[in-house]
Motif scaffolding. Sequence first.
Motif, PDB file in Angstrom:
ATOM      1  N   ILE A 184       0.877  -1.167  -0.019  1.00 46.58           N
ATOM      2  CA  ILE A 184      -0.081  -0.132   0.121  1.00 46.58           C
ATOM      3  C   ILE A 184       0.802   1.350   0.136  1.00 46.58           C
ATOM      4  CG2 ILE A 184      -1.701   1.196   1.245  1.00 46.58           C
ATOM      5  CD1 ILE A 184      -2.830  -1.400   0.101  1.00 46.58           C
ATOM      6  N   GLU A 185       2.026   1.175   0.688  1.00 49.35           N
ATOM      7  CA  GLU A 185       2.951   2.366   0.882  1.00 49.35           C
ATOM      8  C   GLU A 185       3.830   2.417  -0.468  1.00 49.35           C
ATOM      9  OE1 GLU A 185       4.892   1.173   4.361  1.00 49.35           O
ATOM     10  OE2 GLU A 185       3.430   1.696   5.564  1.00 49.35           O
ATOM     11  N   ASP A 186       3.943   1.496  -1.230  1.00 43.53           N
ATOM     12  CA  ASP A 186       4.892   1.472  -2.249  1.00 43.53           C
ATOM     13  C   ASP A 186       3.886   0.915  -3.656  1.00 43.53           C
ATOM     14  OD1 ASP A 186       6.777   1.916  -4.250  1.00 43.53           O
ATOM     15  OD2 ASP A 186       8.034   0.420  -3.368  1.00 43.53           O
ATOM     16  N   PRO A 187       2.733   1.415  -4.052  1.00 51.83           N
ATOM     17  CA  PRO A 187       2.055   0.768  -5.041  1.00 51.83           C
ATOM     18  C   PRO A 187       2.721   0.580  -6.483  1.00 51.83           C
ATOM     19  CG  PRO A 187       0.994   2.954  -4.497  1.00 51.83           C
ATOM     20  CD  PRO A 187       2.214   2.628  -3.418  1.00 51.83           C
ATOM     21  N   GLU A 188       3.572   1.629  -6.697  1.00 50.30           N
ATOM     22  CA  GLU A 188       4.052   1.424  -8.119  1.00 50.30           C
ATOM     23  C   GLU A 188       4.916   0.307  -8.431  1.00 50.30           C
ATOM     24  OE1 GLU A 188       5.097   2.530 -11.947  1.00 50.30           O
ATOM     25  OE2 GLU A 188       3.579   3.760 -10.519  1.00 50.30           O
ATOM     26  N   HIS A 189       5.764  -0.152  -7.152  1.00 46.96           N
ATOM     27  CA  HIS A 189       6.576  -1.176  -7.443  1.00 46.96           C
ATOM     28  C   HIS A 189       5.855  -2.534  -6.715  1.00 46.96           C
ATOM     29  CE1 HIS A 189       9.530   1.848  -7.449  1.00 46.96           C
ATOM     30  NE2 HIS A 189       9.930   1.329  -8.294  1.00 46.96           N
ATOM     31  N   ARG A 190       5.066  -2.528  -5.882  1.00 51.41           N
ATOM     32  CA  ARG A 190       4.421  -3.633  -5.353  1.00 51.41           C
ATOM     33  C   ARG A 190       3.278  -4.010  -5.889  1.00 51.41           C
ATOM     34  NH1 ARG A 190       7.831  -5.464  -1.181  1.00 51.41           N
ATOM     35  NH2 ARG A 190       9.224  -3.716  -0.628  1.00 51.41           N
ATOM     36  N   LEU A 191       2.392  -3.164  -6.636  1.00 47.87           N
ATOM     37  CA  LEU A 191       1.084  -3.586  -7.018  1.00 47.87           C
ATOM     38  C   LEU A 191       0.987  -3.673  -8.621  1.00 47.87           C
ATOM     39  CD1 LEU A 191      -1.211  -1.525  -4.693  1.00 47.87           C
ATOM     40  CD2 LEU A 191      -0.641  -3.960  -4.235  1.00 47.87           C
ATOM     41  N   TRP A 192       2.393  -3.652  -9.192  1.00 42.30           N
ATOM     42  CA  TRP A 192       2.230  -3.664 -10.845  1.00 42.30           C
ATOM     43  C   TRP A 192       1.598  -4.690 -11.445  1.00 42.30           C
ATOM     44  CZ3 TRP A 192       4.604  -7.250 -13.755  1.00 42.30           C
ATOM     45  CH2 TRP A 192       5.543  -7.841 -13.166  1.00 42.30           C
ATOM     46  N   ARG A 193       1.420  -5.768 -10.772  1.00 40.88           N
ATOM     47  CA  ARG A 193       0.775  -6.956 -11.465  1.00 40.88           C
ATOM     48  C   ARG A 193      -0.689  -6.524 -11.455  1.00 40.88           C
ATOM     49  NH1 ARG A 193       4.576  -9.515  -8.409  1.00 40.88           N
ATOM     50  NH2 ARG A 193       6.185 -10.773  -9.585  1.00 40.88           N
ATOM     51  N   ILE A 194      -1.425  -6.076 -10.512  1.00 46.92           N
ATOM     52  CA  ILE A 194      -2.528  -5.895 -10.515  1.00 46.92           C
ATOM     53  C   ILE A 194      -3.173  -4.537 -10.634  1.00 46.92           C
ATOM     54  CG2 ILE A 194      -3.048  -7.918  -9.034  1.00 46.92           C
ATOM     55  CD1 ILE A 194      -3.631  -5.704  -6.661  1.00 46.92           C
ATOM     56  N   LYS A 195      -2.252  -3.622 -11.304  1.00 42.80           N
ATOM     57  CA  LYS A 195      -2.668  -2.371 -11.318  1.00 42.80           C
ATOM     58  C   LYS A 195      -3.822  -1.969 -12.385  1.00 42.80           C
ATOM     59  CE  LYS A 195      -0.065   1.993 -13.080  1.00 42.80           C
ATOM     60  NZ  LYS A 195       0.990   2.387 -13.794  1.00 42.80           N
ATOM     61  N   HIS A 196      -4.211  -2.980 -13.246  1.00 42.52           N
ATOM     62  CA  HIS A 196      -5.487  -2.738 -14.145  1.00 42.52           C
ATOM     63  C   HIS A 196      -6.504  -3.207 -13.468  1.00 42.52           C
ATOM     64  CE1 HIS A 196      -3.730  -6.866 -14.425  1.00 42.52           C
ATOM     65  NE2 HIS A 196      -5.074  -7.055 -15.182  1.00 42.52           N
ATOM     66  N   LEU A 197      -6.477  -3.808 -12.059  1.00 42.74           N
ATOM     67  CA  LEU A 197      -7.401  -4.435 -11.670  1.00 42.74           C
ATOM     68  C   LEU A 197      -7.962  -3.473 -10.102  1.00 42.74           C
ATOM     69  CD1 LEU A 197      -6.553  -8.255 -11.557  1.00 42.74           C
ATOM     70  CD2 LEU A 197      -8.094  -6.848 -13.125  1.00 42.74           C
ATOM     71  N   LEU A 198      -7.196  -2.499  -9.882  1.00 43.36           N
ATOM     72  CA  LEU A 198      -7.154  -1.735  -8.620  1.00 43.36           C
ATOM     73  C   LEU A 198      -8.671  -1.306  -8.405  1.00 43.36           C
ATOM     74  CD1 LEU A 198      -3.859  -0.203  -8.233  1.00 43.36           C
ATOM     75  CD2 LEU A 198      -4.742  -2.090  -6.973  1.00 43.36           C
ATOM     76  N   SER A 199      -9.354  -0.882  -9.714  1.00 49.37           N
ATOM     77  CA  SER A 199     -10.573  -0.292  -9.425  1.00 49.37           C
ATOM     78  C   SER A 199     -11.744  -1.530  -9.204  1.00 49.37           C
ATOM     79  CB  SER A 199     -11.131   0.689 -10.652  1.00 49.37           C
ATOM     80  OG  SER A 199     -11.258  -0.099 -12.013  1.00 49.37           O
ATOM     81  N   GLU A 200     -11.371  -2.584  -9.351  1.00 47.69           N
ATOM     82  CA  GLU A 200     -12.455  -3.862  -9.423  1.00 47.69           C
ATOM     83  C   GLU A 200     -12.371  -4.619  -8.160  1.00 47.69           C
ATOM     84  OE1 GLU A 200     -13.065  -5.667 -13.103  1.00 47.69           O
ATOM     85  OE2 GLU A 200     -11.106  -4.545 -13.848  1.00 47.69           O
ATOM     86  N   VAL A 201     -11.138  -4.669  -7.434  1.00 46.28           N
ATOM     87  CA  VAL A 201     -10.870  -5.270  -6.375  1.00 46.28           C
ATOM     88  C   VAL A 201     -10.681  -4.393  -5.118  1.00 46.28           C
ATOM     89  CG1 VAL A 201      -9.688  -7.226  -7.710  1.00 46.28           C
ATOM     90  CG2 VAL A 201      -8.487  -5.527  -6.672  1.00 46.28           C
ATOM     91  N   GLU A 202     -11.013  -5.097  -3.914  1.00 45.75           N
ATOM     92  CA  GLU A 202     -10.849  -4.098  -2.623  1.00 45.75           C
ATOM     93  C   GLU A 202      -9.570  -4.907  -1.945  1.00 45.75           C
ATOM     94  OE1 GLU A 202     -13.246  -3.247   1.303  1.00 45.75           O
ATOM     95  OE2 GLU A 202     -14.299  -3.608  -0.280  1.00 45.75           O
ATOM     96  N   LEU A 203      -8.495  -4.184  -1.793  1.00 52.10           N
ATOM     97  CA  LEU A 203      -7.400  -4.645  -1.052  1.00 52.10           C
ATOM     98  C   LEU A 203      -7.488  -4.286   0.267  1.00 52.10           C
ATOM     99  CD1 LEU A 203      -4.905  -3.358  -3.574  1.00 52.10           C
ATOM    100  CD2 LEU A 203      -5.954  -5.575  -3.480  1.00 52.10           C
TER     101      LEU A 203
END
Length: 143
Positions: free
Chosen positions: A38-57
Amino acid sequence: MKRKALITGITGQDGSYLAEFLLRKDYEVHGIVRRVAIEDPEHRLWRIKHLLSEVELHPASLESYPSVFKTMTRIMFNHESPRRGFEFVTRKITSHVARIKAGLANELKLGNLDACRDCRGRIAAGEKKTCPPENKLSARSTR
């Protein structure tokens, strides 16, 4: 009513593909992520970047809930994809071979082939580093 799914490891290779699959099946998808993600989404969430509006983390750590692991099924097999992290030896090898082919490198160096995966808990508990055969990393064929 939509079915719900909670994916541990949603930011990884398997979790990201599973999230896509479940969203196509019209699931409500939730994912557990480490706070650092959550603190470093650019590097840690890249695999799901395209899904962020559809999933709840949900920021959480399963390390403090050892009983949860007793209910999980462990599936181990070798599988590769463009989402495979560079920390995995197979990804390091394929990436470096491509660099050699492109003239960007001359050799491939591997570390300790006697290394063990999934042994962190035992080592942290002070046990001698022994690794079950199925957890041994080796230079065997992955076909």
